[in-house]
Design a protein around this motif. Sequence first.
Motif, PDB file in Angstrom:
ATOM      1  N   SER A  54      27.623  35.466  39.430  1.00  0.00           N
ATOM      2  CA  SER A  54      28.395  36.250  40.392  1.00  0.00           C
ATOM      3  C   SER A  54      29.892  35.981  40.253  1.00  0.00           C
ATOM      4  CB  SER A  54      27.932  35.938  41.818  1.00  0.00           C
ATOM      5  OG  SER A  54      28.695  36.640  42.767  1.00  0.00           O
ATOM      6  N   LEU A  55      30.249  34.702  40.101  1.00  0.00           N
ATOM      7  CA  LEU A  55      31.658  34.347  39.927  1.00  0.00           C
ATOM      8  C   LEU A  55      32.198  34.928  38.624  1.00  0.00           C
ATOM      9  CD1 LEU A  55      34.192  32.766  40.766  1.00  0.00           C
ATOM     10  CD2 LEU A  55      33.210  30.759  39.631  1.00  0.00           C
ATOM     11  N   PHE A  56      31.398  34.875  37.558  1.00  0.00           N
ATOM     12  CA  PHE A  56      31.833  35.435  36.280  1.00  0.00           C
ATOM     13  C   PHE A  56      32.117  36.931  36.392  1.00  0.00           C
ATOM     14  CE2 PHE A  56      30.805  37.708  32.367  1.00  0.00           C
ATOM     15  CZ  PHE A  56      31.693  37.122  31.480  1.00  0.00           C
ATOM     16  N   VAL A  57      31.218  37.651  37.054  1.00  0.00           N
ATOM     17  CA  VAL A  57      31.412  39.096  37.214  1.00  0.00           C
ATOM     18  C   VAL A  57      32.676  39.374  38.033  1.00  0.00           C
ATOM     19  CG1 VAL A  57      30.465  41.186  38.283  1.00  0.00           C
ATOM     20  CG2 VAL A  57      28.985  39.704  36.924  1.00  0.00           C
ATOM     21  N   THR A  58      32.882  38.570  39.080  1.00  0.00           N
ATOM     22  CA  THR A  58      34.080  38.752  39.901  1.00  0.00           C
ATOM     23  C   THR A  58      35.349  38.511  39.096  1.00  0.00           C
ATOM     24  OG1 THR A  58      32.916  38.123  41.929  1.00  0.00           O
ATOM     25  CG2 THR A  58      35.317  37.944  41.947  1.00  0.00           C
ATOM     26  N   LEU A  59      35.399  37.379  38.384  1.00  0.00           N
ATOM     27  CA  LEU A  59      36.586  37.045  37.601  1.00  0.00           C
ATOM     28  C   LEU A  59      36.815  38.062  36.481  1.00  0.00           C
ATOM     29  CD1 LEU A  59      36.228  33.160  37.215  1.00  0.00           C
ATOM     30  CD2 LEU A  59      37.678  34.409  38.822  1.00  0.00           C
ATOM     31  N   ALA A  60      35.748  38.396  35.745  1.00  0.00           N
ATOM     32  CA  ALA A  60      35.896  39.320  34.626  1.00  0.00           C
ATOM     33  C   ALA A  60      36.275  40.720  35.109  1.00  0.00           C
ATOM     34  CB  ALA A  60      34.592  39.374  33.815  1.00  0.00           C
ATOM     35  N   GLY A  61      35.650  41.177  36.192  1.00  0.00           N
ATOM     36  CA  GLY A  61      35.944  42.517  36.704  1.00  0.00           C
ATOM     37  C   GLY A  61      37.371  42.651  37.195  1.00  0.00           C
ATOM     38  N   VAL A  62      37.807  41.683  38.007  1.00  0.00           N
ATOM     39  CA  VAL A  62      39.161  41.746  38.565  1.00  0.00           C
ATOM     40  C   VAL A  62      40.206  41.613  37.465  1.00  0.00           C
ATOM     41  CG1 VAL A  62      40.813  40.557  40.062  1.00  0.00           C
ATOM     42  CG2 VAL A  62      38.469  40.923  40.847  1.00  0.00           C
ATOM     43  N   THR A  63      40.007  40.661  36.546  1.00  0.00           N
ATOM     44  CA  THR A  63      41.008  40.458  35.497  1.00  0.00           C
ATOM     45  C   THR A  63      41.035  41.635  34.528  1.00  0.00           C
ATOM     46  OG1 THR A  63      39.413  39.148  34.192  1.00  0.00           O
ATOM     47  CG2 THR A  63      40.948  37.945  35.617  1.00  0.00           C
ATOM     48  N   LEU A  64      39.898  42.286  34.279  1.00  0.00           N
ATOM     49  CA  LEU A  64      39.897  43.471  33.419  1.00  0.00           C
ATOM     50  C   LEU A  64      40.685  44.608  34.070  1.00  0.00           C
ATOM     51  CD1 LEU A  64      39.031  45.167  31.012  1.00  0.00           C
ATOM     52  CD2 LEU A  64      36.865  45.630  32.197  1.00  0.00           C
ATOM     53  N   LEU A  65      40.443  44.844  35.360  1.00  0.00           N
ATOM     54  CA  LEU A  65      41.149  45.924  36.049  1.00  0.00           C
ATOM     55  C   LEU A  65      42.654  45.704  36.030  1.00  0.00           C
ATOM     56  CD1 LEU A  65      41.159  48.494  37.715  1.00  0.00           C
ATOM     57  CD2 LEU A  65      40.715  47.114  39.766  1.00  0.00           C
ATOM     58  N   PHE A  66      43.078  44.465  36.315  1.00  0.00           N
ATOM     59  CA  PHE A  66      44.517  44.211  36.337  1.00  0.00           C
ATOM     60  C   PHE A  66      45.092  44.057  34.934  1.00  0.00           C
ATOM     61  CE2 PHE A  66      43.702  43.522  40.797  1.00  0.00           C
ATOM     62  CZ  PHE A  66      44.847  44.029  41.373  1.00  0.00           C
ATOM     63  N   SER A  67      44.253  43.708  33.969  1.00  0.00           N
ATOM     64  CA  SER A  67      44.718  43.690  32.585  1.00  0.00           C
ATOM     65  C   SER A  67      44.990  45.110  32.104  1.00  0.00           C
ATOM     66  CB  SER A  67      43.664  43.018  31.689  1.00  0.00           C
ATOM     67  OG  SER A  67      44.121  42.930  30.361  1.00  0.00           O
ATOM     68  N   LEU A  68      44.099  46.040  32.464  1.00  0.00           N
ATOM     69  CA  LEU A  68      44.347  47.452  32.161  1.00  0.00           C
ATOM     70  C   LEU A  68      45.635  47.928  32.822  1.00  0.00           C
ATOM     71  CD1 LEU A  68      40.704  48.775  32.669  1.00  0.00           C
ATOM     72  CD2 LEU A  68      41.967  48.862  30.513  1.00  0.00           C
ATOM     73  N   SER A  69      45.840  47.484  34.079  1.00  0.00           N
ATOM     74  CA  SER A  69      47.041  47.879  34.814  1.00  0.00           C
ATOM     75  C   SER A  69      48.297  47.264  34.217  1.00  0.00           C
ATOM     76  CB  SER A  69      46.909  47.455  36.286  1.00  0.00           C
ATOM     77  OG  SER A  69      45.753  48.000  36.875  1.00  0.00           O
ATOM     78  N   GLU A  70      48.120  46.124  33.563  1.00  0.00           N
ATOM     79  CA  GLU A  70      49.283  45.470  32.972  1.00  0.00           C
ATOM     80  C   GLU A  70      49.655  46.091  31.630  1.00  0.00           C
ATOM     81  OE1 GLU A  70      50.866  41.046  31.611  1.00  0.00           O
ATOM     82  OE2 GLU A  70      49.129  41.252  32.920  1.00  0.00           O
ATOM     83  N   VAL A  71      48.652  46.390  30.797  1.00  0.00           N
ATOM     84  CA  VAL A  71      48.976  46.903  29.464  1.00  0.00           C
ATOM     85  C   VAL A  71      49.613  48.291  29.521  1.00  0.00           C
ATOM     86  CG1 VAL A  71      47.185  45.543  28.314  1.00  0.00           C
ATOM     87  CG2 VAL A  71      46.644  47.852  29.106  1.00  0.00           C
ATOM     88  N   ASN A  72      49.335  49.054  30.595  1.00  0.00           N
ATOM     89  CA  ASN A  72      49.995  50.369  30.686  1.00  0.00           C
ATOM     90  C   ASN A  72      51.240  50.334  31.576  1.00  0.00           C
ATOM     91  OD1 ASN A  72      49.141  50.484  33.360  1.00  0.00           O
ATOM     92  ND2 ASN A  72      47.691  52.155  33.052  1.00  0.00           N
ATOM     93  N   GLY A  73      51.626  49.118  32.000  1.00  0.00           N
ATOM     94  CA  GLY A  73      52.891  48.946  32.711  1.00  0.00           C
ATOM     95  C   GLY A  73      52.847  49.126  34.213  1.00  0.00           C
ATOM     96  N   THR A  74      51.664  49.385  34.795  1.00  0.00           N
ATOM     97  CA  THR A  74      51.590  49.640  36.235  1.00  0.00           C
ATOM     98  C   THR A  74      51.957  48.400  37.043  1.00  0.00           C
ATOM     99  OG1 THR A  74      49.832  51.257  35.837  1.00  0.00           O
ATOM    100  CG2 THR A  74      50.112  50.472  38.093  1.00  0.00           C
ATOM    101  N   VAL A  75      51.402  47.241  36.667  1.00  0.00           N
ATOM    102  CA  VAL A  75      51.676  46.012  37.412  1.00  0.00           C
ATOM    103  C   VAL A  75      53.157  45.663  37.361  1.00  0.00           C
ATOM    104  CG1 VAL A  75      51.298  43.515  37.447  1.00  0.00           C
ATOM    105  CG2 VAL A  75      49.350  45.053  37.213  1.00  0.00           C
ATOM    106  N   GLY A  76      53.753  45.792  36.184  1.00  0.00           N
ATOM    107  CA  GLY A  76      55.175  45.492  36.066  1.00  0.00           C
ATOM    108  C   GLY A  76      56.035  46.388  36.929  1.00  0.00           C
ATOM    109  N   GLN A  77      55.715  47.678  36.957  1.00  0.00           N
ATOM    110  CA  GLN A  77      56.474  48.611  37.782  1.00  0.00           C
ATOM    111  C   GLN A  77      56.311  48.304  39.270  1.00  0.00           C
ATOM    112  OE1 GLN A  77      58.757  50.144  36.366  1.00  0.00           O
ATOM    113  NE2 GLN A  77      58.160  52.172  35.648  1.00  0.00           N
ATOM    114  N   LEU A  78      55.079  47.987  39.690  1.00  0.00           N
ATOM    115  CA  LEU A  78      54.855  47.645  41.096  1.00  0.00           C
ATOM    116  C   LEU A  78      55.590  46.367  41.473  1.00  0.00           C
ATOM    117  CD1 LEU A  78      51.081  48.441  41.662  1.00  0.00           C
ATOM    118  CD2 LEU A  78      53.037  49.617  42.645  1.00  0.00           C
TER     119      LEU A  78
END
Length: 409
Positions: A54-78
């Motif tokens: 359960s912890l693995f799914v939580t960590l992997a899911g959240v980090t994947l979503l924000f990694s996607l948001s980072e590579v396309n620049g969304t996190v940086g802009q926010l």
Amino acid sequence: MSPAVASLCALVAAIVISFASRINVGVVAIALAWAVGWYSGRPTDAVLGGFPASLFVTLAGVTLLFSLSEVNGTVGQLARRLVAGARGSARVVAPLIAGIVATIGPGSIASVALVAPLAMAIGSRSKIPPFLIALMVANGANAGNLSPLSAVGVIANTRMAEAGLGGHEWKVFAANFLAHVMVTVVVYVWMFRALPPGRVDGASEPIRLSRSQGMTLAIVSAWVAAVVLADAPIGLAAFAASTLVIAMRAADETSAIRKMPWTAIVMVCGVTMLVTAVERAGGMELFTVLLARLATPATLNGVIAFVTGVISTCSSTSGVVLPTFLPMAPGLVQQVGGGDPLAVALSINVGSSLVDVSPLSTLGALCVAAVMDPDAARDLFRKLLMWGLSMSIVGALLCQAFAGMMAGI
């Protein structure tokens, strides 16, 4: 040597390795978990069953979503937009966001999962160390975790009621809230005042989101709403949101998966697997018994806060410590020969909660996983582990000094 003693030795060895070596302690911990299981006579399937899926799914899911948001620049802009909204002062932004989200009431795990990645991005832009960001976010979220409306608060109050200590919901909330506020204020005054103002060049420039960034922001916002309002499972919902981002070609999944903090995920999940093996071998129970022998009626509040704090450093507060120890409060008072059961219960709540920034707990793990640089993540792991262990002592001192007074109000 009994399996309980051997398992404790294995856990100590893993902790020493995490401080004294650059080896990923998660890899070593998985090997030690197998050794503990073998020594205890447990089959391989039982050892593998201790892996925190359960912890693995939580960590992997959240980090994947924000990694996607980072590579396309969304996190940086926010991050730039939020810093600009605070007139460049990231000292204000990080604790403020954590406090607002925690106040909404989705629970500390959900709050940290939502806030930590963005807070780390803001801290990176403003030259604030990840350690300070992690402390502010985790403590801010955890301050409201024992609200009568939160899931953890319900667990604590239900188990206390089963032990004949019902009807003290707001004392439970107030004791935990005040303890975290005290610690957070000390952290803020002591650490943040030594930092530069944290202004980011160009933070006040107009910020525009591209089409891909706008779609990503909309999907992440929907994920936040699902977690907060509909109680959606954090990790599974994050994978669903990530799938939408990828399907809409808003971000490159190959780059995002490569950018995920796999070192931190292996580190946290591996050590958690070892802790489970230690618990099943009787190591934690042995540790508790040994420390409980040191208590007297005058020191019971501090000792029980310390014991539950140390155990909670590498275990689940809501899933293990509170359900196990809260019903024992009246019995502990009887065994020791004196004390206030309510004060003991408050000490269990506070002592086990203050250490939750440990990277072996979900809150600390989420903060470590939010740091993309492997070396920085490893450094944060060590610092949060030291902080978590030190909070077991701080919690013991606070409970020894104030738990009786809180119970008597």
